[in-house]
Design an enzyme around this catalytic site. Sequence first.
Site, PDB file in Angstrom:
ATOM      1  CB  CYS A 298      -0.934  -0.001   1.209  1.00  0.00           C
ATOM      2  SG  CYS A 298      -2.000   1.443   1.304  1.00  0.00           S
TER       3      CYS A 298
ATOM      4  CB  CYS B 148      -1.003   2.573   3.850  1.00  0.00           C
ATOM      5  SG  CYS B 148      -2.547   1.942   3.191  1.00  0.00           S
ATOM      6  CG  ASP B 149       2.820   1.497   4.616  1.00  0.00           C
ATOM      7  OD1 ASP B 149       2.120   1.935   5.541  1.00  0.00           O
ATOM      8  OD2 ASP B 149       2.834   0.296   4.277  1.00  0.00           O
TER       9      ASP B 149
END
Length: 539
Positions: free
Chosen positions: A227, A230-231
């Site tokens: 992701c 997300c990261d």
Amino acid sequence: MSSFPLSSFVSSLHSVSMLSVSLLTSASSLSFSSMLVSSLVPSPSLVFDFSLPYPSWSLSFSLRSESKLTLTKMFPLVLLSKVTSSSLPTKGIENLVIIGSGPAGYTAAIYAARANLKPIVFEGYQVGGVPGGQLMTTTEIENFPGFPDGITGPDLMDRMRRQAERWGAELIHEDVEYIDVRNRPFTIKSSEHEVKCHSLIVATGATAKRLGFPREHEFWSRGISACAICDGASPLFKGQELAVVGGGDTATEEALYLTKYARHVHLLVRKDKLRASKAMQDRIFNNPNVTVHFNMEVVDVISNDKGQMSGVLLKTTNLGEQRVLDVKGLFYGIGHMPNSHLLQGQVDLDAAGYVIVKNGGPETSVEGVFAAGDLQDPEWRQAITAAGSGCMAALAVERYLVKNNLLVEFHQPKVEVPTKDFTARDVQMGFDISLTKHKGQYALRKLYHESPRLICVLYTSPTCGPCRTLKPILTKVIDEFEKSIHFVEIDIEEDPEISEAAGIMGTPYVQFFKNKEKLKDIPGVKMKREYREVIMANT
């Protein structure tokens, strides 16, 4: 044969919704009930058949104008009694359970809730990703109708979720662990709930594939991620060279997104060409911060003396030559697998694990079980087609329930859309240690040095879909311990220094402190009980 007169009951039959027959013998007492009777009198003839507890026993009776009960066996005593609607055998059985969220699950919930079916939605938790599905890890969505300027995946899912809640859908943040659709009513079990239902929509979507090289598990969430949204903003990746695996739209989108944070991005493509759309290919080839490597596969991860990821070992697919690419992060964009494990052995699946549906509709091989979204769509796999299939599934459920006389309507008062909670910063415009919830590094530093309570710190990033999933889960737990805990949310983009000092490599990430001592790290999204156990052990 024997007959039993019903004359004493005829006068009250108009209000009888069901008949119950009790058979009393010298050995035991047996009780069973007939089918639901919508209008018993003055029907000229109603015939009921029963299956008794023992194979050799059977009973049928015919209610005619002469009001006689005819038995096929002789019993010492037969008792006939009225059963009110409050004790119907369907009590506690839900109209519909929806497993999964995303555009398919939420759209099904919206349509079913507006039809007064009061659906229960198991949004999912960790199995198959996060509530909201794959769109929770998507940046800009430019082709979903109604948003001319585009919308982010998490924002779109938030809107769908609120709309489902507004119309009365009950949303549960849990993974379903077991289903039984061989027996009716169907049984759905999660970690904390067991539900019986007449119909089921499965919209569990798909899960990101993994490559399976030797050190993949060791560096998962420590340099490897599925992701980018997300990261990607993590201090671990900012200003570094990163790699993305894949050649489709997902991989190219992730590569372009990472250019916001990385010094340079390498796109590793196993074949000699990209599978992405022409528009995405143009963006990739025209971006000077992206280098495309064709005929390349990942063999393993390379680490330095400190155990940190320092590169990836690559091999050319055409020549078999190996070389090391120096990167600090590896992101996956290699596709997904259908999350159909709950249905294996119960519903027909194809060779790849996708649910087989009838004539392009939502109906599966089991009557009353419907599939929607990517779980049954190996070809199109678009947000709009998933939403459309969710709509179809909900409409098909309503028809199924009506056809089989199983529908129970729930007429509920209008549910207002909840107003947004104001943060401590909005209300106080400063730090107040008496408040439970705080935001930002200033509050964290003050609480770390001054608070006698347990401190829970949630690290998030603005585009992180799982962060939006975790917040309501964690908020409910924090509310249970209102006066025993302090809660601080840290945005890793607003407060990168404190995030880096804390060693945060991805979001969401939770840390617990007390008396200036770190007690626990919990990365990712976990179930409420895991956070609750830490709090109870330290308050």
